[in-house]
Scaffold this motif. Structure first.
Motif, PDB file in Angstrom:
ATOM      1  N   THR A 124      -3.070   8.343  -5.381  1.00  0.00           N
ATOM      2  CA  THR A 124      -3.069   8.990  -4.074  1.00  0.00           C
ATOM      3  C   THR A 124      -3.048  10.499  -4.236  1.00  0.00           C
ATOM      4  O   THR A 124      -2.456  11.028  -5.180  1.00  0.00           O
ATOM      5  N   PHE A 165       0.846  -1.180   0.000  1.00  0.00           N
ATOM      6  CA  PHE A 165       0.000   0.000   0.000  1.00  0.00           C
ATOM      7  C   PHE A 165       0.887   1.237   0.000  1.00  0.00           C
ATOM      8  O   PHE A 165       1.984   1.229   0.552  1.00  0.00           O
ATOM      9  N   GLY A 172      -7.909   2.799  -4.329  1.00  0.00           N
ATOM     10  CA  GLY A 172      -7.360   1.510  -4.707  1.00  0.00           C
ATOM     11  C   GLY A 172      -8.435   0.447  -4.555  1.00  0.00           C
ATOM     12  O   GLY A 172      -9.540   0.744  -4.106  1.00  0.00           O
ATOM     13  N   THR A 194      -3.158  -0.060  -4.401  1.00  0.00           N
ATOM     14  CA  THR A 194      -3.298   1.396  -4.542  1.00  0.00           C
ATOM     15  C   THR A 194      -3.200   1.803  -6.011  1.00  0.00           C
ATOM     16  O   THR A 194      -2.285   1.397  -6.718  1.00  0.00           O
ATOM     17  N   SER A 226      -7.346   8.793  -1.310  1.00  0.00           N
ATOM     18  CA  SER A 226      -6.542   7.788  -1.984  1.00  0.00           C
ATOM     19  C   SER A 226      -7.511   6.756  -2.530  1.00  0.00           C
ATOM     20  O   SER A 226      -8.629   6.639  -2.056  1.00  0.00           O
TER      21      SER A 226
END
Ligand SMILES: [Zn+2]
Length: 424
Positions: free
Chosen positions: A248, A114, A239, A245, A237
């Protein structure tokens, strides 16, 4: 996928001229395609069926020759060929963890970790305590973010979800500096603290929050900063459990920068053709992942790509925001709920003839109301409610807020199982 020594740093990558970065991304894509074709049988079959040779994928623009892999299709592939549908490109015994996301879809723990949002001030990290309220079981968020926080130097309290009073107590006792989770949950924790008689700004030591995972967090972020002096890091963010992810936010809070560890495309959800800058379409992701190379994974989320440079200095394209779902699954409080799951939860209750789950967002918090028509009006409503609450939570991983019994004929025949009425 061994050419790691020559890899530029993430910082250099996000700030390099567009063309230079595209060359780098295209080289990594070629490497990934050649690697995955040899090791992931489902991917080999996909290329063969599309009549595409791996060396014909020279760069991101050639990707549209490969059909988008839909969530529904992945669910079916995994059912037919468990546990990973032929997409696992490493020996099973090398996996550290396996997660499950709604569908169900099984996700092997990937190499890609992440990523924390940008704009982290240099004095954040060591010696500071962060409460991590992402779920630690079955989904990758809790452990994944835990690891990312520890890599920066934070000390993490693995709180997980729920248990609001306990969250307040731990946050108070440990004088926690930071919070990690959804903005709406932070609001719930603050409200609970004040309900318990605390003056949140005075009695607590919460100085920053890394909040994301849901849309429409901006007004809450502003409120945390202005009312409680909580500095909100990064911004949104974005994901998914399937590909990790994707983008961001940065300190400019003007959209989310796409990762340089994947090819992110915006495509027409109907045809899979790539769309130009600022055109709204489905986010399709090809993560550079040697464990689970989901080439052209369709997230089902709608957004667009903004390719003007950002004031933060990064030149990577931005997703202004996620505008909704291309398909029928909806994301509620950070979790996707698909009509297949709600169907499954309801199917255990023959006394229900029709249902509809309505998602709204009063007071900046996602709310789910389950509307139900009964086949048998004499059914024990309280008993049904508590049994359904339990099954629903077990299958969908989130709870509905209310159940409403509506008169026969209120829900039209063939109506959608989930309707998203949220306005942002
Ligand atoms: Zn930026």
């Amino acid at each position: 996928m061994q050419a790691k020594e020559s890899m530029p740093s993430v910082d250099a990558l996000t700030k390099m001229p567009l063309e230079e970065r595209q060359k780098y991304l295209d080289a990594r894509l070629r490497e990934l395609v050649a690697y995955a074709y040899e090791r992931a049988p489902a991917l080999k079959e996909r290329f063969d069926r599309a009549g595409v040779k791996t060396d014909e994928i020279r760069g991101a623009e050639d990707l549209e020759r490969i059909p988008v892999l839909r969530k529904d299709e992945l669910i079916q592939l995994q059912k037919d060929n468990p546990p990973f549908g032929g997409y696992l490109a490493v020996p099973l015994e090398t996996l550290a963890r396996i997660y499950q996301s709604p569908g169900p879809i099984y996700d092997p723990q990937r190499r890609r970790g992440f990523a924390m949002g940008g704009g982290l001030p240099p004095d954040f990290g060591k010696g500071q305590i962060v409460i991590n309220t992402w779920s630690y079981h079955i989904t990758p968020a809790g452990l994944g973010i835990d690891e990312a926080l520890r890599n920066i130097g934070f000390t993490v309290v693995p709180m997980g979800t729920g248990n609001t009073e306990l969250q307040v107590q731990v946050m108070y006792d440990l004088k926690a500096n930071g919070f990690c989770g959804t903005p709406s949950f932070l609001k719930i924790v603050i409200d609970k603290a004040e309900e318990m008689g605390y003056d949140f700004k005075k009695d607590f030591n919460l100085k920053f929050a890394v909040v994301g995972g849901e849309m429409g967090g901006e007004p809450l972020r502003k409120m945390f900063q202005e009312k409680y002096g909580i500095f909100c890091l990064g911004g949104d963010s974005y994901g998914t459990a399937d590909v990790g992810t994707i983008a961001t936010g940065c300190e400019q809070q003007s959209g989310m920068h796409v990762t340089t560890d994947a090819i992110v495309e915006i495509v027409d959800p109907g045809t899979g053709k790539r769309l130009g800058p600022n055109e709204v379409g489905e986010v399709v992701v090809t993560p550079f992942d040697e464990v689970y190379p989901l080439i052209r994974f369709g997230t089902g989320d709608l957004s667009s790509l903004l390719d003007e440079p950002c004031a933060c200095g990064r030149t990577t394209a931005r997703l202004p925001k996620i505008m909704g779902r291309a398909g029928d699954a909806v994301r509620v409080r950070g979790m996707f709920v698909h009509p297949k799951q709600t169907d499954e939860a309801i199917s255990g209750f023959p006394e229900i003839s029709r249902y509809q789950l309505v998602v709204t967002r009063p007071q900046h918090r996602d709310e789910m109301v389950l509307k139900v028509e009964l086949a048998d009006e004499a059914a024990d409503k309280e008993k049904l409610k508590s049994a359904l609450d339990k099954d629903f939570r077990g299958i969908c991983k989130v709870r509905f807020d209310r159940m409403e019994f509506v008169a026969k004929g209120t829900i039209p025949e063939g109506a959608k199982g989930i309707v998203d009425e949220r306005v942002y």
